[in-house]
Structures are given as C-alpha cells and as structure tokens.
Design a protein around this motif. Structure first.
Motif, PDB file in Angstrom:
ATOM      1  N   GLY A 143       1.550   5.543  -1.650  1.00  0.00           N
ATOM      2  CA  GLY A 143       0.958   6.562  -0.753  1.00  0.00           C
ATOM      3  C   GLY A 143      -0.221   6.127   0.089  1.00  0.00           C
ATOM      4  O   GLY A 143      -0.972   7.099   0.448  1.00  0.00           O
ATOM      5  N   PHE A 162       0.858  -1.142  -0.066  1.00  0.00           N
ATOM      6  CA  PHE A 162      -0.056  -0.075  -0.130  1.00  0.00           C
ATOM      7  C   PHE A 162       0.892   1.268   0.015  1.00  0.00           C
ATOM      8  O   PHE A 162       0.428   2.117  -0.876  1.00  0.00           O
ATOM      9  CB  PHE A 162      -0.979   0.142   1.279  1.00  0.00           C
ATOM     10  CG  PHE A 162      -1.648  -1.305   1.303  1.00  0.00           C
ATOM     11  CD1 PHE A 162      -2.896  -1.443   0.765  1.00  0.00           C
ATOM     12  CD2 PHE A 162      -1.314  -2.409   2.103  1.00  0.00           C
ATOM     13  CE1 PHE A 162      -3.597  -2.583   0.863  1.00  0.00           C
ATOM     14  CE2 PHE A 162      -1.988  -3.513   2.233  1.00  0.00           C
ATOM     15  CZ  PHE A 162      -3.231  -3.498   1.628  1.00  0.00           C
ATOM     16  N   GLY A 163       2.058   1.149   0.832  1.00  0.00           N
ATOM     17  CA  GLY A 163       2.756   2.586   1.249  1.00  0.00           C
ATOM     18  C   GLY A 163       3.400   2.953  -0.203  1.00  0.00           C
ATOM     19  O   GLY A 163       3.949   4.027  -0.341  1.00  0.00           O
ATOM     20  N   ARG A 164       3.655   2.060  -1.055  1.00  0.00           N
ATOM     21  CA  ARG A 164       4.379   2.184  -2.293  1.00  0.00           C
ATOM     22  C   ARG A 164       3.471   3.310  -3.143  1.00  0.00           C
ATOM     23  O   ARG A 164       4.265   4.017  -4.012  1.00  0.00           O
ATOM     24  CB  ARG A 164       4.495   1.374  -3.415  1.00  0.00           C
ATOM     25  CG  ARG A 164       5.476   0.280  -2.544  1.00  0.00           C
ATOM     26  CD  ARG A 164       6.043  -1.006  -3.670  1.00  0.00           C
ATOM     27  NE  ARG A 164       6.665  -1.892  -2.866  1.00  0.00           N
ATOM     28  CZ  ARG A 164       7.284  -3.112  -3.626  1.00  0.00           C
ATOM     29  NH1 ARG A 164       6.790  -3.576  -4.928  1.00  0.00           N
ATOM     30  NH2 ARG A 164       7.884  -4.202  -3.074  1.00  0.00           N
ATOM     31  N   ALA A 210       5.593  -6.021  11.993  1.00  0.00           N
ATOM     32  CA  ALA A 210       4.384  -5.349  11.261  1.00  0.00           C
ATOM     33  C   ALA A 210       4.656  -3.968  10.649  1.00  0.00           C
ATOM     34  O   ALA A 210       4.588  -3.710   9.437  1.00  0.00           O
ATOM     35  CB  ALA A 210       3.075  -5.175  12.181  1.00  0.00           C
ATOM     36  N   LYS A 211       5.343  -3.048  11.536  1.00  0.00           N
ATOM     37  CA  LYS A 211       5.829  -1.828  11.313  1.00  0.00           C
ATOM     38  C   LYS A 211       7.045  -1.890  10.088  1.00  0.00           C
ATOM     39  O   LYS A 211       6.803  -1.341   9.283  1.00  0.00           O
ATOM     40  CB  LYS A 211       6.622  -1.146  12.333  1.00  0.00           C
ATOM     41  CG  LYS A 211       5.479  -0.645  13.495  1.00  0.00           C
ATOM     42  CD  LYS A 211       6.249   0.278  14.319  1.00  0.00           C
ATOM     43  CE  LYS A 211       5.119   1.046  15.412  1.00  0.00           C
ATOM     44  NZ  LYS A 211       5.746   1.682  16.232  1.00  0.00           N
ATOM     45  N   ASP A 212       7.699  -2.930  10.214  1.00  0.00           N
ATOM     46  CA  ASP A 212       8.812  -3.137   8.930  1.00  0.00           C
ATOM     47  C   ASP A 212       7.925  -3.317   7.649  1.00  0.00           C
ATOM     48  O   ASP A 212       8.532  -2.517   6.869  1.00  0.00           O
ATOM     49  CB  ASP A 212       9.710  -4.318   9.516  1.00  0.00           C
ATOM     50  CG  ASP A 212      10.599  -4.941   8.231  1.00  0.00           C
ATOM     51  OD1 ASP A 212      10.523  -4.219   7.198  1.00  0.00           O
ATOM     52  OD2 ASP A 212      10.875  -5.864   8.429  1.00  0.00           O
ATOM     53  N   MET A 252       4.931  -2.674   6.865  1.00  0.00           N
ATOM     54  CA  MET A 252       4.090  -1.758   6.606  1.00  0.00           C
ATOM     55  C   MET A 252       4.628  -0.412   6.344  1.00  0.00           C
ATOM     56  O   MET A 252       4.374   0.243   5.219  1.00  0.00           O
ATOM     57  CB  MET A 252       3.117  -1.515   7.582  1.00  0.00           C
ATOM     58  CG  MET A 252       2.169  -2.554   8.007  1.00  0.00           C
ATOM     59  SD  MET A 252       1.008  -2.079   9.196  1.00  0.00           S
ATOM     60  CE  MET A 252       0.079  -3.416   9.584  1.00  0.00           C
ATOM     61  N   PHE A 253       5.843  -0.172   6.685  1.00  0.00           N
ATOM     62  CA  PHE A 253       6.393   1.002   6.523  1.00  0.00           C
ATOM     63  C   PHE A 253       7.354   1.052   5.075  1.00  0.00           C
ATOM     64  O   PHE A 253       7.697   1.975   4.377  1.00  0.00           O
ATOM     65  CB  PHE A 253       7.571   1.454   7.534  1.00  0.00           C
ATOM     66  CG  PHE A 253       6.714   2.058   8.820  1.00  0.00           C
ATOM     67  CD1 PHE A 253       5.562   1.848   9.053  1.00  0.00           C
ATOM     68  CD2 PHE A 253       7.296   2.852   9.704  1.00  0.00           C
ATOM     69  CE1 PHE A 253       4.797   2.228   9.964  1.00  0.00           C
ATOM     70  CE2 PHE A 253       6.827   3.212  10.891  1.00  0.00           C
ATOM     71  CZ  PHE A 253       5.253   3.024  11.178  1.00  0.00           C
ATOM     72  N   THR A 254       8.331  -0.100   5.263  1.00  0.00           N
ATOM     73  CA  THR A 254       9.071  -0.161   3.908  1.00  0.00           C
ATOM     74  C   THR A 254       8.584  -0.793   2.762  1.00  0.00           C
ATOM     75  O   THR A 254       8.890  -0.571   1.765  1.00  0.00           O
ATOM     76  CB  THR A 254      10.248  -1.331   4.326  1.00  0.00           C
ATOM     77  OG1 THR A 254       9.698  -2.377   4.372  1.00  0.00           O
ATOM     78  CG2 THR A 254      11.106  -0.955   5.494  1.00  0.00           C
ATOM     79  N   CYS A 255       7.241  -1.484   3.084  1.00  0.00           N
ATOM     80  CA  CYS A 255       6.358  -2.100   1.715  1.00  0.00           C
ATOM     81  C   CYS A 255       7.384  -2.901   0.744  1.00  0.00           C
ATOM     82  O   CYS A 255       7.229  -3.072   0.081  1.00  0.00           O
ATOM     83  CB  CYS A 255       6.012  -0.992   0.968  1.00  0.00           C
ATOM     84  SG  CYS A 255       4.989   0.249   1.969  1.00  0.00           S
ATOM     85  N   ARG A 256       8.430  -3.487   1.892  1.00  0.00           N
ATOM     86  CA  ARG A 256       9.220  -4.465   0.959  1.00  0.00           C
ATOM     87  C   ARG A 256       8.525  -5.928   0.886  1.00  0.00           C
ATOM     88  O   ARG A 256       7.558  -6.104   1.723  1.00  0.00           O
ATOM     89  CB  ARG A 256      10.486  -4.682   1.715  1.00  0.00           C
ATOM     90  CG  ARG A 256      10.448  -5.358   2.933  1.00  0.00           C
ATOM     91  CD  ARG A 256      11.784  -5.267   3.813  1.00  0.00           C
ATOM     92  NE  ARG A 256      11.698  -6.015   5.246  1.00  0.00           N
ATOM     93  CZ  ARG A 256      11.880  -7.327   5.170  1.00  0.00           C
ATOM     94  NH1 ARG A 256      12.185  -8.017   4.443  1.00  0.00           N
ATOM     95  NH2 ARG A 256      12.001  -7.764   6.651  1.00  0.00           N
ATOM     96  N   SER A 257       8.708  -6.626  -0.215  1.00  0.00           N
ATOM     97  CA  SER A 257       8.270  -7.971  -0.437  1.00  0.00           C
ATOM     98  C   SER A 257       9.115  -9.080   0.431  1.00  0.00           C
ATOM     99  O   SER A 257      10.362  -8.704   0.818  1.00  0.00           O
ATOM    100  CB  SER A 257       7.818  -8.276  -1.915  1.00  0.00           C
ATOM    101  OG  SER A 257       9.112  -8.565  -2.331  1.00  0.00           O
TER     102      SER A 257
END
Lengths: 286, 286, 286
Positions: free
Chosen positions: C160, C156-158, C180-182, C184-189
């Motif tokens: 915005g 999602f964050g990718r 979860a923050k990792d 959700m914030f980085t949006c890494r796969s």
C-alpha cells in the motif's frame, strides 16, 4: 451490479433526475468495483460525437473519487474501439470560428485530463480501430489490451490537423520521440504486433478471449490499494516533465499519507504475522 | 529545379549577391519541393568546419518558412555522413579562451535549434559515419534512413568533451536514459542494426538503394499538410518537458489554426464527397 | 588499496575518528580508482536499515568530488542485491507521525540525489533480488549488470505504498511510461531477461562471472575523463525535464570548461600526433 446507465439498450422509465442519460455508451459498475464504459455506436464506429463527449464526462464525474470503483475498463462495441473525430461534425462546423474550435478542445480536456489522472487503474480493451481521438482515449488508459483486430492510427494529419486530445503528450512518453514522429507525421496505421513492439499494447489476446483477459487482469488489480495506485498514477503521469526535486516532494508528502492508510497498516501486520499478502501479483499469477 | 547552390561543383559565375556561396555542401530544392543538403567534403569526412557551419546556416535561412519546401533531406558524400567536430580546428584554437568556445556553441545553436524545429519533415540519409557533431545532425532529423555502412557514435568523450550540438537533449528522447548513458559514457560506436534496435534508425536500406528509398519516402511526405507537420513537429519536439496543460494549450491554439487551413477544408470536402484523400499513407504504400 | 572500511569483517582497532564505521556494507577504493560499496547483511537480504542509510551517506561523502575515484560499483552479498525497505522497521514505527515518514524520505534523498549525480560512472552488480528500495539503488546507477539470479520489483504497492527513493523519477526515463505503470501498478517481479528487454539491464552475465565482467567494464570506464563523465552525467540526468535551451546553456558553459581540461588537451595532442587515444572503447573491446 450497483449502477447501470445503459445508453444503448431499450429506453428505461423513471431515470433519476441526477442520473445522466447515456446515449452513445453503456456504463456500469459491478459489485466487485469494476467499472465498464463501453462505446455502443458500432454502426458509425463510435465516433467522438457531442453525445459521446457528454457520456465520457458523466462517467468521469461518477468514477472520480468514487470509493466503490477499483478499476475502470474502456471498450468499444463492434469493429471500432473508436474511429475518433467526427468528420461529419467538422464539415457542419466548417464556418465556425477558430475560437470555437479552441474552446471545444479545452472543454474536452476538462474531463479527459481528469480521466488521465483518475484515481484507479484504467484498462482499454481495443478489439478494432483506435483512430485519432479513439487512439487518444486508449492512450489515457494505463494498460491497453488488444486483439488481432486492433489497429492504431494518429490519423489527424490525414485531414491537415495536428494530433489532439493529448496524443502529443501521451504518445511520446510511451514510444519515444522517433516513433512518435513516425506515427504523427506519416499518419500510417499500425497493427497490434507493431503496437506491442512499440510498447503501446500491454497484452495481445484473440478477439474472442480479449474481454475475459481484461476482466481477469482487472480483478487482480482490484486487490491493490486504491490510495497507492491513485497517488502513484498522478505522480508517474507527470514524471517526465518533473525534476528530481519535484518527484521527491511528491514522494515524501505522498508516502507520508500512504503510511497512514488502513491498507498499509494491514499489509504490515500481515507481513509481521507471516499471513498471506493483500496484493501479490507474483502469487496471483501462479 | 528552382535553386542550385553547389558548393562542390565547378566554380560558377554571376552568383547573385544575396546567394550564399556553398563551400562544403551542395544545396538544391527540386520542383517537387524536396530540398537536399549534401555535405560534400568526403576526402576529409565532412567535418564541422566553419565553412560547413556557414552552409548549414544559409540552408536554414532558405528553407525555414519557405512555402516551396515540403521535405528536407540531409546527406553526406563518401564514407561519412559527417565525422563531426574538427579536431584540427580544436588544436589550432587550443589557446583560445573558454569564453570563445562557449560563444561558438551558442552560435551553432542559432541555426541548429531552428533546423530541429524547421517547418517541414527532415530525413537524414546516413550511408557512413555519423560521429559526434555528425551524429548530432542526424538526430535533429525527424527520420534517419541508414545503410549497412552507417555507424553512429557519441564520440565526444573520447577527447574529454561532453556531447554537444544538442545530443544531450535529442538522444535520450529517442533511446531512453539507460541507452543514452551507455552511448555517451562509453563513446562506443554502434552499427546500423543496433541503431535500429535502439530506435535511432527508422529504416535500413542497402547502400545502393538508400537514396532511392529516401526519395520515395520524401515524395510521400510531400503530400502532407505543411502547416500540420510544422505545428505537430514543434509541439512534439517539446513534449517531454511540457506539462499536460502546456500541450493542451499548444493543441487548442494550434488546432484552431489548423481548422482554418485550405488543406483541412479540402480534406473534409473530399471525405464528405467520398473522393480520394489528399494524404493517406496506408493507401500510398499499397 | 587506499581505503578500507569493512563493516562486515572482524572488528578493527584504531579507526580514525574521521572514518565512518561501516556496519551494513563494505567499502573500499582500490589503487586503480575503482570504489566498491558492497551491502553485506545477506542473512537479512541487505534491507534499508538505518545503518545501511548511514553507510550510503558516508560512502557518498567519500566518493563525491574525490579525484581518486574513477568508477563506483554497487553490489550486494548473498541472494539479494537489496530487498529494500525494512518492513520490520515500518512495523516498529507504525505509530510515528506522517510528518516523520516525510522527513525520513527527505533525509534519504540528501545522499541519494547526490549519488544519482555523483561525478563518476556507477555500475550496479545485481546478482539477486533488487526489490523496492533495492530496485531504487540499482536505478540510480548508470549501468546495471545482472545475473540470471537477478529479479527486479517495484514492490512498494504490495504494502500500500507508492514507489519511493526516486523510482517514480528514474524508472520512466529508462523504460517509458507504459512499462513503468505496469511495474508500479502490478508490483510484479521481473527476471533478468525481461529487465534487459525493457532496457533496465545493460549486460547479463552468469552469476559466477558477473563481478569479473563488472570489473572489466569498470576498468575500461576508468580510462575516461572524469570531468567529462561528471558533466555529461549531471546534464543527461536532467535532460527529459529540460528545454532545448536549458541543455544548450549546460552544454555551452560545460564544454567551455571541458576545453580547458588537461585530458582534452592531451587527447587533441595525441590525435594530431597520430598517437594512440587515451580512451577508445572500440579499440579496447578488440
């Protein structure tokens, strides 16, 4: 560098009246939007003195809602990130009333809760002791990077106190109930490997390369949507105590706002035009 | 040894009228403040009979608020810690009304919730099966020590029941949602290695050395501040469902009280005088 | 096979007026009570189109409360389980009011929350990308089985956005706050090995054998008490935000009902008669 509030360097003249005079920390925001708050009383292991409290509060006042800040880094000079509570101060206040102790904690949470929910990612760089309140400061960060010199300890019980500064809230959410009780009841310290295994530490780097790794990570995070991070952070911070319906409300209202942001609109435009993404961690790490 | 309520030894004369006659467990509190509750119906795998319920309740009545108890140890004789619910009893009650089943659970929680929040650390020593209600008893402990003979199982679903005795509350907080559903839905049993990997078991010891390790651990914990452990435990037990503000309230009020305790004052005095600590796990383990 | 609603096969005549015409998924319930919902727009990576939303809702309407369904399997054809949100749709709606975006999310949760709490075990078979909304669909399942082709991403964050479709609720409960923050914030796969280490994935199987393993697991789960699974699932889903007392209420009332079920009565009868169990995972796996 846009701001420089150096509490540990030489005295500076002509400080703006509105500018807090940092005494136990250095604070600056660089031109890339990376804010750095570095506790700088290494000779006394960066304890939670009244000066440091004031510095934290001033920093939060500056960072919160500041569009120029994309990422905040917390660090400590010397062999401690922060050794936490100031036992000397406790000794001096030993005849203070319980009511005053209570007020001091509420006062601290006035800025600590704001720091926990602050509208940008926060990285703690732990290159030494993070004990008691120092552990608490690391735990309000979203990511903890640490070196082999790091040790973490919920030290409170060693002097007959309960964990404070939010550790009772933050730690179980990271490590689960059983590990939280272990750390809180035994008050044993753990090294960086155990902290990583427990999920406390996100990445381990050698002491010499720690700050470089933190800077690289911060530079990547700075490409993200500040609005999206801010709302994601506040919502996930409260996720465990929220019902499914609570989260749906936060999500539906929040996402409606996110759809209106320039970042989202530009990201969708780029997607449709097959242009490079604004923020794609997987490609950045290649 | 100050108390001895031996439900499994030879009959004793002259029992005080106020003293509960333990029938399915032995209970004692030694001179070092270590209380031991040992289920002692190994031939039937220490099931949750009405007698055992009464023994648990009597034990909680004695331990709760008792300044002589520093640590409580839960154990089971023979090849089961406890095999849990008494299916034979269920068969006998098969025509009982649903309303009675409901009342029996509320009755059990009258002492089980008090045991979960009891004002001292609790260690479960699991040297065999901890199934169903037996798993529930282990999960209300703060630390589970177990041997290679231990097996844990949320067995309820095998006979068409939902987990009870708090497992739905305690287990997810220790292992997370996905593992909790695995154990609750499949009702498969897990060995001690898997239980350790999931965070259920704190330490594994060989069966022969298990009780010695538990005793050593209890002896260390007994040096802690009973007041600090009690308030830390009650607060962390409710941490997941609490908001940040809830925890701040508990912390600010609780810490104010902790600052008034003799343990804290003596600990601060020793710190300032550079005398040895009252409670320092890191030094104790050396 | 009792039901067949094939949205991706050839057109069929004579569809019952009450029968939803599946367009982006196939849905069937076999004679053993295993329901399969397979997203079948592989050429566009099974995105969350309006058609797929309608298919999900129709499936939930059919499965919820349906005594013929013992287990539900969610799958996706091709190289994606589901790539999630339909960015093309976002582009088309770019001038829609924020209020409409909000309504779309509430509409989706009308069926997604029911799916999360649906009265049978749900297994997600992830043999490719589970991104964004696709990750959300996997996370409402009780078990995620995945192959080496699986990748999970809170994407999602990718663009915005904040995580939606419940990810802010479901993900922290599975992986804890820091991970979860990792994500959700980085949006890494993340790949399947990391997803397993984080507790997201229950079992890894090679792509060729994945569906067979899911079918075997579903067949075992189908032996369980549907009533017990349903009430256990709804209670554990809300366990983190519930107080001990909340869970006791759910448990006492729920267990009273469970004692009245034919499954429980037959299970107790077999136990007393020393007949084989209705549901014993440990023996089934031998």
């Amino acid at each position: 560098m846009r701001f420089l509030h150096n509490g540990c360097g030489p005295d500076r003249e002509g400080e703006d009246a509105m500018t807090h005079q940092y005494k136990s920390a250095r604070f600056d925001i660089d031109g890339d939007g990376i804010a750095r708050f570095t506790m700088c009383k290494p000779e006394i292991l960066n304890p939670l003195t009244d000066d440091l409290r004031d510095d934290f509060e001033a920093m939060v006042n500056t960072v919160e809602g500041n569009p120029d800040v994309k990422v905040l880094i917390l660090a400590g000079e010397g062999r401690a990130f922060s050794a936490g509570g100031n036992v000397k101060g406790m000794a001096e206040r030993k005849d203070a009333q319980a009511a005053q102790a209570r007020t001091r904690l509420y006062d601290a949470h006035n800025w600590l809760q704001r720091l926990y929910n602050i509208d940008c990612p926060v990285i703690a760089a732990v290159d030494g002791l993070a004990y008691g309140g120092g552990f608490a400061f690391a735990l309000v960060a979203d990511f903890i990077f640490a070196s082999e010199k790091a040790r973490f300890c919920s030290v409170f019980g060693r002097i007959g106190l309960m964990p404070d500064l939010g550790v009772l809230y933050t730690l179980p959410r990271v490590v689960g109930m059983a590990a939280a009780k272990d750390l809180m009841f035994t008050c044993r310290s753990i090294d960086v490997e155990e902290a990583k295994a427990l999920g406390i530490v996100h990445q381990i780097h050698r002491s010499e390369t720690l700050m470089g790794a933190v800077d690289d990570f911060a530079a990547r995070l700075a490409h993200s949507s500040k609005d999206a991070i801010a709302i994601t952070k506040r919502t996930v911070n409260g996720a465990f105590e929220s019902t499914y319906g609570d989260v749906v409300d936060a999500e539906a209202n929040g996402q409606a706002v996110m759809f209106t942001t320039p970042f989202h609109k530009e990201a969708v435009r780029r997607f449709m035009a097959k242009e490079p993404s604004l923020y794609d961690w997987d490609r950045m790490t290649k």
